[in-house]
Motif scaffolding. Sequence first.
Motif, short mmCIF file in Angstrom:
data_model
loop_
_atom_site.label_atom_id
_atom_site.label_comp_id
_atom_site.label_asym_id
_atom_site.label_seq_id
_atom_site.Cartn_x
_atom_site.Cartn_y
_atom_site.Cartn_z
N LEU A 375 -12.60 -25.64 83.41
CA LEU A 375 -13.30 -25.86 84.49
C LEU A 375 -14.18 -26.96 84.68
O LEU A 375 -14.26 -27.84 85.45
N LYS A 376 -14.74 -27.33 83.48
CA LYS A 376 -15.57 -28.73 83.34
C LYS A 376 -14.68 -29.57 83.74
O LYS A 376 -15.23 -30.76 84.13
N GLY A 377 -13.39 -29.50 83.05
CA GLY A 377 -12.57 -31.13 82.94
C GLY A 377 -12.26 -31.18 84.41
O GLY A 377 -12.11 -32.15 85.03
N THR A 378 -11.96 -29.98 85.18
CA THR A 378 -11.42 -30.24 86.46
C THR A 378 -12.63 -30.69 87.40
O THR A 378 -12.22 -31.60 88.40
N LYS A 379 -14.01 -30.26 87.01
CA LYS A 379 -15.04 -30.87 87.80
C LYS A 379 -15.05 -32.40 87.66
O LYS A 379 -15.48 -33.06 88.56
N ALA A 380 -14.85 -32.82 86.34
CA ALA A 380 -14.87 -34.11 86.11
C ALA A 380 -13.94 -34.96 86.76
O ALA A 380 -14.42 -36.05 87.36
N TYR A 381 -12.66 -34.64 86.72
CA TYR A 381 -11.83 -35.31 87.67
C TYR A 381 -12.03 -35.39 89.12
O TYR A 381 -11.92 -36.34 89.75
N GLN A 382 -12.58 -34.23 89.52
CA GLN A 382 -12.87 -34.02 90.98
C GLN A 382 -13.92 -35.12 91.21
O GLN A 382 -13.80 -35.59 92.37
N GLU A 383 -15.10 -35.23 90.56
CA GLU A 383 -16.11 -36.38 90.80
C GLU A 383 -15.59 -37.62 90.67
O GLU A 383 -16.07 -38.62 91.51
N ALA A 384 -14.59 -37.93 89.88
CA ALA A 384 -13.92 -39.16 89.67
C ALA A 384 -13.18 -39.59 90.88
O ALA A 384 -13.44 -40.59 91.39
N TRP A 435 6.12 -39.10 80.11
CA TRP A 435 5.17 -40.33 80.53
C TRP A 435 5.91 -40.96 81.77
O TRP A 435 6.87 -40.80 82.12
N ASN A 436 4.93 -41.32 82.79
CA ASN A 436 5.43 -41.93 84.08
C ASN A 436 4.49 -42.90 84.51
O ASN A 436 3.33 -42.89 84.48
N GLU A 437 5.01 -44.12 84.81
CA GLU A 437 4.17 -45.39 85.32
C GLU A 437 3.17 -45.06 86.26
O GLU A 437 2.03 -45.35 86.08
N SER A 438 3.70 -44.61 87.44
CA SER A 438 2.72 -44.32 88.52
C SER A 438 1.86 -43.31 88.12
O SER A 438 0.70 -43.69 88.46
N PHE A 439 2.12 -42.26 87.51
CA PHE A 439 1.17 -41.14 87.17
C PHE A 439 0.09 -42.00 86.00
O PHE A 439 -1.19 -41.59 86.11
N HIS A 440 0.53 -42.54 85.17
CA HIS A 440 -0.33 -43.08 84.23
C HIS A 440 -1.34 -44.12 84.63
O HIS A 440 -2.59 -44.09 84.62
N SER A 441 -1.03 -44.99 85.71
CA SER A 441 -2.01 -45.76 86.23
C SER A 441 -3.20 -45.04 87.12
O SER A 441 -4.42 -45.41 86.94
N LYS A 442 -3.00 -43.99 87.61
CA LYS A 442 -3.79 -43.07 88.30
C LYS A 442 -4.69 -42.49 87.17
O LYS A 442 -6.04 -42.39 87.21
N VAL A 443 -4.24 -42.09 86.16
CA VAL A 443 -4.93 -41.43 84.97
C VAL A 443 -5.93 -42.47 84.29
O VAL A 443 -6.99 -42.12 84.15
N VAL A 444 -5.39 -43.72 84.16
CA VAL A 444 -6.13 -44.71 83.58
C VAL A 444 -7.39 -45.14 84.39
O VAL A 444 -8.38 -45.29 83.95
N GLY A 462 8.34 -39.34 66.48
CA GLY A 462 7.59 -40.57 66.14
C GLY A 462 7.63 -41.82 67.04
O GLY A 462 7.39 -42.85 66.73
N ASN A 463 8.14 -41.31 68.36
CA ASN A 463 8.13 -42.31 69.18
C ASN A 463 6.72 -42.61 69.92
O ASN A 463 5.96 -41.67 70.08
N PRO A 464 6.16 -43.97 70.01
CA PRO A 464 4.74 -44.15 70.47
C PRO A 464 4.74 -44.00 72.01
O PRO A 464 5.72 -44.49 72.90
N VAL A 465 3.87 -43.15 72.53
CA VAL A 465 3.36 -43.10 74.02
C VAL A 465 2.07 -43.59 74.38
O VAL A 465 1.20 -42.88 73.57
N LYS A 466 1.99 -44.41 75.35
CA LYS A 466 0.63 -44.81 75.66
C LYS A 466 -0.08 -43.71 76.65
O LYS A 466 0.83 -43.44 77.79
N LEU A 467 -1.10 -42.97 76.34
CA LEU A 467 -1.89 -42.11 77.26
C LEU A 467 -3.23 -42.64 77.55
O LEU A 467 -3.90 -43.14 77.01
N ALA A 468 -4.02 -41.93 78.43
CA ALA A 468 -5.30 -42.34 78.96
C ALA A 468 -5.92 -40.75 79.11
O ALA A 468 -6.93 -40.72 79.56
N ALA A 469 -5.32 -39.77 78.46
CA ALA A 469 -5.80 -38.60 78.52
C ALA A 469 -5.52 -37.76 77.18
O ALA A 469 -4.99 -38.27 76.36
N THR A 470 -5.84 -36.56 77.13
CA THR A 470 -5.38 -35.66 75.80
C THR A 470 -3.99 -35.46 75.94
O THR A 470 -3.42 -35.44 77.07
#
Length: 1236
Positions: A375-384, A435-444, A462-470
């Motif tokens: 719930l707290k995370g939902t509020k945080a993204y909501q406010e973002a 991973w998806n480029e369009s989605f990643h840009s919004k999460v960043v 063992g493949n590297p994946v770039k994330l901006a969230a958990t």
Amino acid sequence: MVAGIYDERSIRSHLRRVRELLSLSSLHVSLSTSLALQQESAQGKSAGSEKTVIQELDGLNFMEDSAGALTNLLASAPAEIKCVESIVFSSFNPPPSYRRLHGDLIYIDVVTLEGNKYCITGSSKSFYVNCSNGSILDPKPTKQSLEASTLVGLLQKISAKFKKGFREVLDCRASAHPFENVQSLLPVTSWLGAHPVPEHRRDAARAEESVVLSYGTELIGMQRDWNEELQSCREFPHGNPQERILRGRALYKVTCDFVDAAVKGAVGVINRCIPPINPTDPECFHMYVHNNIFFSFAVDFDYEHIPKDQKPDCQHGATRSTKVSSSGVEAKRDMNNAESTEVSNSVSDNSLDASAEAQIADSEQATYASANNDLKGTKAYQEADISGLYNLAMAIIDYRGHRVVAQSIIPGILQGDKSDSLLYGSVDNGKKISWNESFHSKVVEAAKRLHLKEHVVLDGSGNPVKLAATVECKGIVGSDDRHYILDLMRVTPRDSNYMGQEHRFCVLRPELVASFVEAESTKQSTRQKVPDASEESNDQVASTSDAKASSVEGDDKSEESSAPTLEENINSNAEILFNPNVFTEYKLAGSPEEIAADEELVKRAGTYLLEIVIPKFVQDLCSLDISPMDGQTLTDALHLHGINVRYLGKIAGMIKHLPHLWDLFSAEIIVRSAKHVIKEILRQSADHDIGPAIAHFLNCFVGKVSGASTKGSHGNAQSKTQKGHESSQTPKSTKGQKLNNTAASRKGLSTYSHLTSDGIWSNIKEFAKSKYQFEVPDDARLLAKRVSVLRNLCQKVGITIAARKYNLDASTPFEALDILNLQPVVKHSVPTCTDAKNLMEAGKVRMAEGTLNEAYALFSEAFSLLQQITGPMHKDAANCCRYLAMVLYHAGDTAGAIVQQHRELIINERCLGLDHPDTAHSYGNMALFYHGLNQTELALRHMSRTLLLLSLASGPDHPDVAATLINVAMMYQDASNMSTALRYLQEALMKNERLLGPDHVQMAVCYHALAIAFSCMSLYKLSIQHEKKTYDILAKQLGENDSRTKDSENWLNTFKHREEQVNAQKQKGQGTNASDNAINFLKANPAFLQAMKAAAIQSGDGSANVNRSLNAAVVGEGVPRLRGVDERAARATAEARKKAAAKGLNVRNGPGSNNASNELAQILKIINQAAAASSTSATPNAQQSGQATNGPSQNGNASEVKAADTNGPSVKSTGNTPVGLGTTLELKKQKSKQKS
């Protein structure tokens, strides 16, 4: 006006509205409104007669008996005014098809008060009386042509008694405040119900509505698509203020409607009225869809015991709560407050060594906390508020021991193949990460606003994946092509103070992250020194102090020396961003140096919490800068400063020297632990056992239950052989327990009958030890006998008890009939209005600068915004009204301040509760404003209510209570009732000395109050003596150069000068004052004076840096008690008050809290004699000596010892009274003479 055309839906709504209009049950009349109306009528009757003496209110006696105060909290409901006997749907409904072609929509049967029966046709054009009689429909209109476009209009035509009654109803509503007629979208539930229980009368309309008709949210065939409504509202344009208002209003309304529907649905799920969508799965994994809302239980099962083929494949975000935590985890987590923990979806291979009960308790806490975090995370993204990135509507409902998570449904997620819908994150604990480029840009973009870092992790291969969230968050594309982000259980990093496998669910609060980032940014910009700005962030702990600045500097030096590489790394990058996946089981890519730097940053945030935030919080608690009154305000204060509730035990150990804080923290830990126990009991109780089970638990908790209550010999044996009640439970903490309990109840055993007080308390102690690292003291059972503790527990669990006087010292104070209701407790993600908050912040700054006109304009605009978006029934609107009242009061418009303060009071009663501490302070502020208008009797009645509410919220032993007692004394002093005033001052003095110690700065406030009181009676020697104590304390705590100390010195000189004047008059033989007898008596009995002197020469607790008096008497002054009020408001208030006083505006400070000694009781008799003598033979000479003002005060925020200022319009002080410290009583007496 043209009559509208009805359709089937609108005509039903019309009928419902008529029923609402005719009932006064929706009218919530505040006690303040009633008191003001009574005062007006009393004044009208006594117009022209002599002024009556102010009656003494019984404000001291009931403080010792707060259990008896329960009966006084609830106001009696307004008497119903009967307009009509009944209005019900006719059994002729639905209209036959041939009548529908003529516009018939509905048939209504009405019985008027005259006893006449009518059958009314509601058609698309109007309402009219038809000729039906008996059991045959005759749709023709009657000959009298009784017809009207509204139902009320028709009823007025056919019934004279209806016309008269309806007029009375309208008059009754008109006499109430407009806000009292407004319905709250998120109503607060009360823990007290009317006693005796009102009679339940027959009401066909009520029965019809509950059984047949479903209004609003659950109309069959008209279910709302919550997700589409919500996301459409988010897509509204919001480029200019008007667009933002429209968007905000739509979002707020939809979210509130969703919460309302979610609560009803969750109650239906828990009561087993709604079938699951996966009935073949184990019961703990059941999921439900009702009214387009997805429901799931947030209670874990022992996952290892379920065959693998039965484990459901839960991809929908909402099923998060059915995923399980590791079996062997022993975490200390909070299951009620928005505590930061998260559920790991992994299944560990640990052997099941620990007892099943311990595992269940731990996993249950994990899922409870994970729901909070989501719930707290939902509020945080909501406010973002990132364009193109969507959240679900979400609510958490706790009811009958279960926690249900309700979410809106992603389009298409429940149908078809879901394999391609996951675009981002992982559903298998990081083995495969999408991973998806369009989605990643919004999460960043969102991550930057949430202080999260873009980083690289390794998946299972063992493949590297770039994330901006958990890793465990999920990005899903719905069938509507919108991008949804779910499972936001960790939008903040781990708490490095709780490391290790058993604590891996503990994360930091968002407020702390914001505060830490602010402090770090400041250090970057000025590397050598730490400016005050670091303490001025919205979520920062409290006002700056030299002590804090030096501690920050010391901390910085140690950090810089220990981690120079990190410092360089941070300095090179302007933004401070956290990696949310450090200290987790996920593998991080990147260089070891980068990972070490990320870990070090998280550790520093944990150190910042432990070494700076918490000590500063404790310091503010001790100095009364922060003064929580009950469990809710304590939790709000902790969260406001970024402190997790799991630190309760640690902070409790740091404030043992202050009794009221120790009691508050101990009680909160005990109540939270008891809540865990009662939820277990409720989960196992059958429907018919809920009331008796709650009553039995409360008897065990408060009273003394030693054996089995009924036929529970088997259960009693269990409780003797097994530790606590948990050991006797089945090894399942799930909804499935109901089946076992039903079987048990068929055998004649109640699930709760074996519980005893000792068993309950051993469970509470065990839970407090494991969760809060807190040793519950042996005398804790005495603490549980307080009404404030009972209130806290009832509110947290949703229990409503009868408002009667309980004997809490009895062994079984509660009966099953005392339990009136069990209500759901809800947490939700209703959006806030940021524009209004920004305006309020700007208004506080203007107020601090002393530009009251600009401040008033900003607060007014904020209130106007809130009214358009949320309506007036919102806690932020109450804040606005409070600040508006403050500005008007500073500007000298006391009548205008009362109007705004009355609004705040009504909103607080409706949105926070009748006995919330903020409601109590609203009554206190109203009292001070009325006193400013010389309406002392009305002011005292409000003060009486304040004392009642404070005694329920905190009990009688709290500094705020002492502060209120001083305000009451000030009012009696102004009414020349000196003996009563001194009685209240004595009580306040003793309270504060017991609670705070003899050398606390608040003691200075008390002694100053006494000095002023004695000077009013021309007892200048006593005034000098008490003012000397004031000066000594202030000089010791604040230094001789502090402005407050100098003010006290000025007062001392004033009293000495007045004493010299009196002595000179005596020598000239110009008459003597009756109070000389008292002075002579004191001279003849030096033991009294010696005792009072001894009271001053005691060692204190040495608390320094008291920045404000406790009482916060005038609106919003002082501590940030209100949720969402940061401490800058307090500073702004202080500054505004100072400048308003300097400009000669009317500023009445409420006096602060104080401490006292018993010797005053000995002197009281003498003083009473002096007062009586002076009232019979007072001389003009006594008046000319220029007595002091109505009551001293220590201005809370500015910490200036002042006397409360004038009544009503400002009066410039004359004579030798120090500037800004009040006016002479002489001027007031002259004014009152002129009036009379």
